[in-house]
Design an enzyme around this catalytic site. Sequence first.
Site, PDB file in Angstrom:
ATOM      1  N   CYS A  24     -11.600  15.266 -15.031  1.00 12.22           N
ATOM      2  CA  CYS A  24     -11.242  15.774 -16.349  1.00 12.22           C
ATOM      3  C   CYS A  24     -11.634  14.674 -17.332  1.00 12.22           C
ATOM      4  CB  CYS A  24      -9.735  16.023 -16.405  1.00 12.22           C
ATOM      5  SG  CYS A  24      -9.085  16.161 -18.077  1.00 12.22           S
ATOM      6  N   TYR A  47      -4.241 -10.350  23.947  1.00 14.32           N
ATOM      7  CA  TYR A  47      -3.147 -10.141  24.900  1.00 14.32           C
ATOM      8  C   TYR A  47      -3.433 -10.557  26.332  1.00 14.32           C
ATOM      9  CZ  TYR A  47      -5.492  -5.515  24.867  1.00 14.32           C
ATOM     10  OH  TYR A  47      -6.407  -4.498  24.857  1.00 14.32           O
ATOM     11  N   LYS A  78       3.205   6.388  25.462  1.00 12.18           N
ATOM     12  CA  LYS A  78       2.565   6.911  24.245  1.00 12.18           C
ATOM     13  C   LYS A  78       3.591   7.658  23.405  1.00 12.18           C
ATOM     14  CE  LYS A  78      -1.783   7.968  24.355  1.00 12.18           C
ATOM     15  NZ  LYS A  78      -3.061   7.509  23.824  1.00 12.18           N
ATOM     16  N   CYS A  86      -5.198  13.616 -21.397  1.00 12.14           N
ATOM     17  CA  CYS A  86      -4.623  14.610 -20.488  1.00 12.14           C
ATOM     18  C   CYS A  86      -3.276  14.087 -19.967  1.00 12.14           C
ATOM     19  CB  CYS A  86      -5.593  14.845 -19.338  1.00 12.14           C
ATOM     20  SG  CYS A  86      -4.955  15.946 -18.090  1.00 12.14           S
ATOM     21  N   LYS A 145       1.468  -1.103  21.376  1.00  6.76           N
ATOM     22  CA  LYS A 145       0.131  -0.612  21.728  1.00  6.76           C
ATOM     23  C   LYS A 145      -0.631  -0.357  20.425  1.00  6.76           C
ATOM     24  CE  LYS A 145      -2.014   3.163  24.358  1.00  6.76           C
ATOM     25  NZ  LYS A 145      -3.360   2.775  24.040  1.00  6.76           N
ATOM     26  N   CYS A 197      -4.665  20.261 -18.675  1.00  2.51           N
ATOM     27  CA  CYS A 197      -4.864  20.299 -20.129  1.00  2.51           C
ATOM     28  C   CYS A 197      -5.911  21.320 -20.558  1.00  2.51           C
ATOM     29  CB  CYS A 197      -5.237  18.914 -20.641  1.00  2.51           C
ATOM     30  SG  CYS A 197      -6.909  18.436 -20.187  1.00  2.51           S
ATOM     31  N   CYS A 215      -9.801  21.627 -16.492  1.00  2.00           N
ATOM     32  CA  CYS A 215      -8.667  20.858 -15.966  1.00  2.00           C
ATOM     33  C   CYS A 215      -7.423  21.763 -15.892  1.00  2.00           C
ATOM     34  CB  CYS A 215      -8.388  19.659 -16.869  1.00  2.00           C
ATOM     35  SG  CYS A 215      -6.861  18.813 -16.444  1.00  2.00           S
ATOM     36  N   ASP A 260      -5.848 -18.970  -2.979  1.00  2.00           N
ATOM     37  CA  ASP A 260      -7.204 -18.527  -2.641  1.00  2.00           C
ATOM     38  C   ASP A 260      -8.234 -19.404  -3.344  1.00  2.00           C
ATOM     39  OD1 ASP A 260      -5.868 -16.594  -1.354  1.00  2.00           O
ATOM     40  OD2 ASP A 260      -6.703 -14.896  -2.475  1.00  2.00           O
ATOM     41  N   GLU A 269       4.937  -4.780  24.819  1.00  3.22           N
ATOM     42  CA  GLU A 269       4.110  -5.136  23.656  1.00  3.22           C
ATOM     43  C   GLU A 269       3.780  -3.859  22.893  1.00  3.22           C
ATOM     44  OE1 GLU A 269       0.535  -7.108  25.082  1.00  3.22           O
ATOM     45  OE2 GLU A 269       1.718  -8.068  26.643  1.00  3.22           O
ATOM     46  N   ASP A 287      -3.500   0.565  17.900  1.00  2.42           N
ATOM     47  CA  ASP A 287      -4.474   1.643  17.960  1.00  2.42           C
ATOM     48  C   ASP A 287      -5.831   1.177  17.450  1.00  2.42           C
ATOM     49  OD1 ASP A 287      -5.459   4.082  18.492  1.00  2.42           O
ATOM     50  OD2 ASP A 287      -4.460   5.127  16.849  1.00  2.42           O
TER      51      ASP A 287
END
Length: 669
Positions: free
Chosen positions: A424, A226, A314, A429, A115, A409, A406, A33, A113, A117
């Site tokens: 907390c 596609y 589906k 804790c 599908k 504790c 909490c 990077d 292929e 979403d």
Amino acid sequence: MSQSLARRAEELRKQLEHHEYLYYVLDSPEITDAEFDRLMRELRDLENQHPELRTPDSPTQRVGGQPREGFVKVPHSSPMLSLDNALNEAELREFDARVHSLLKGEKYEYVAELKLDGLSMAAHYRNHRLVQALTRGDGRVGEDVTANARTIRSLPLRSKPEAIPDAAFEVRGEVIMQRRSFEALNEERENAGLPRFANPRNAAAGALRALDPSITAARQLDYFAYFLFHDGRPLLNSQWETLETLSRAGFKVNRYRRKCHGLNDLLAFIGEWEDKRDTLPYEIDGVVVKVDSVEQQEKLGWTSKAPRWAIAFKYPARQSSTVLENIEVQVGRTGALTPVAHLKPVAIGGVTVSRATLHNQDEIERLGVAIGDTVLVERSGDVIPKIVRVLEHGAHRRHFHMPATCPVCGGHVVRQEGEAAVRCVNTNCPARLRESLLHFASRHVMDIDGMGDALVDQLLKHGLVHNIADLYHLTADQLMKLERMGQKSATKIIQNIEHSRSQPLARVLNGLGIPFVGERTAQILAAHFGSLNAIAAASAETLQEVNEVGPKVAQAIRQFFDEPRNRELIERLRAAGLRFTGPREKKKTGPLTGLTFVLTGTLPSLKREEAKQLIEEGGGKVAGSVSKSTSFVIAGEDAGSKLAKARELGVPVRDEDGLLEMLGKSQQA
Ligand code: IVH
């Protein structure tokens, strides 16, 4: 301008394009990077010094333009219709029988292929350059989202002419958000007190239609192609060839595709992916089946809504109704109290679900859910199951309220202003310790393989660790005495712990578990300061000079390092030999060092992104909203509420010339 500078700029563009392709499309980078950033910086500097070298398709120009009022509507070259669905094997069989009979005994093949979403988007190219991107809209008329689409790094700004020589073409495909980006976005929203997105699809839709392209850019969308069209019709003779060609032209094409020779092949592919879908880094909701030959597609034709040559199989919705039996509170590593729903166990897509997250009190109120209600539960990918909505109120429903102490504790809990979470405050804790150890050892942090729930629970039970630094004092002998632990695994785990000592500074910083300092912020801080000592010594003001670090994050970092117990922990980690230094990004100091700017309105010549870049290169920082700590507001035409706020707070206001003057770049000088 010399020829050699122009050549260098084009060479850098080509290199950056190639590395973007390797990283975002093929998912197999060849350079680090930091090396990528160095090339990008060289090109940016060159273009800033010689603006005439800047081309619209330069990799530096992915994010640009001003926020808009709305989107222009543009008709599609041919309708972007939907697909008919097959919900089970019988319906797929029916589809195949219809194809068979309409093709009157001809042989045919299918392409299967995944599908994806997401939402479909058309991308138009002229002379191999991306010129326009349109959402599906109502199918006939879409919305022009070009500026936003340009920020999608897997969508090429230039395509490879050797693969698609045509002067004009259109690509259609799916915009998605990967699960990891989705989780990060929701975490960020929660920290900012904003409502969470229900699923990656909604988050992707919101990002693609954001009025400000820099918001789309930050959401890290992805694009899978596609279809390849010319004048609204397929350019090539088969779907398989289309996918291969798109891939050669530099587009990201989903590699999980198969040519199928009939129903059994299709069912095998569909079955395989139903089992494996959770292993993908993005969500799919089925498999798209297309007749391969375009000639046969044309014979089969279309109904008014969908093609007769394709169908979407589906997968069953992974939702089910059940009863919310109780709400228990869990304590996370930063002390955040999370309400967890205990459900009457229910099978959803082959898995028994008995828990779901409710995130926080705001989410419980948004859902209007109470103990005893019947709720709709959804499981998607590796995301923890969630409650979608209340289906029916329980007869004896009981409202839930976050506890005042909490639950682990008994310590104080607080809800800080602007935060959705209740925390907390006891750093000792036990619940926080367990979660911090798991976080520290996790894959994206110190990556200590084998250090999961079971081992951490045993280490705690036997009192072998009291903080993350104790991990570095464990011995194989100690581990071998634990349940189900042989000599081989004990030695391996000790080796993995040893190995983690060489993880880079950013991971160590992330591993400390400072609130709001996750993977990305840790990387930014590590690169900026170059050492843990420098971060620990920085004042809240100095921390805020770092890009993306606001007052809330700066305060959390300061609080962490001011706590004597944390300082002691850090010294022990240092003694254990962890990496406390790392490569430092060249610090940009310049005429604007120490100053914070807010940009508003349209500047006469600089785009918002260019102004931001100039300020940052001058050593300054750009913030999103005006406050008392803003040094200057740079206002252009149609500046709105930010200008009013500046006046109210007495923050000095300058125009573009004023900014250039401060940078010593004034044209009039
Ligand atoms: S082909 C005529 N291929 O699913 C429309 N669609 O239910 C043909 N989708 O609107 C679309 N992955 O948004 C096609 N590999 C894929 C897809 C895909 C996801 C979406 C797309 C389409 C919807 C249809």
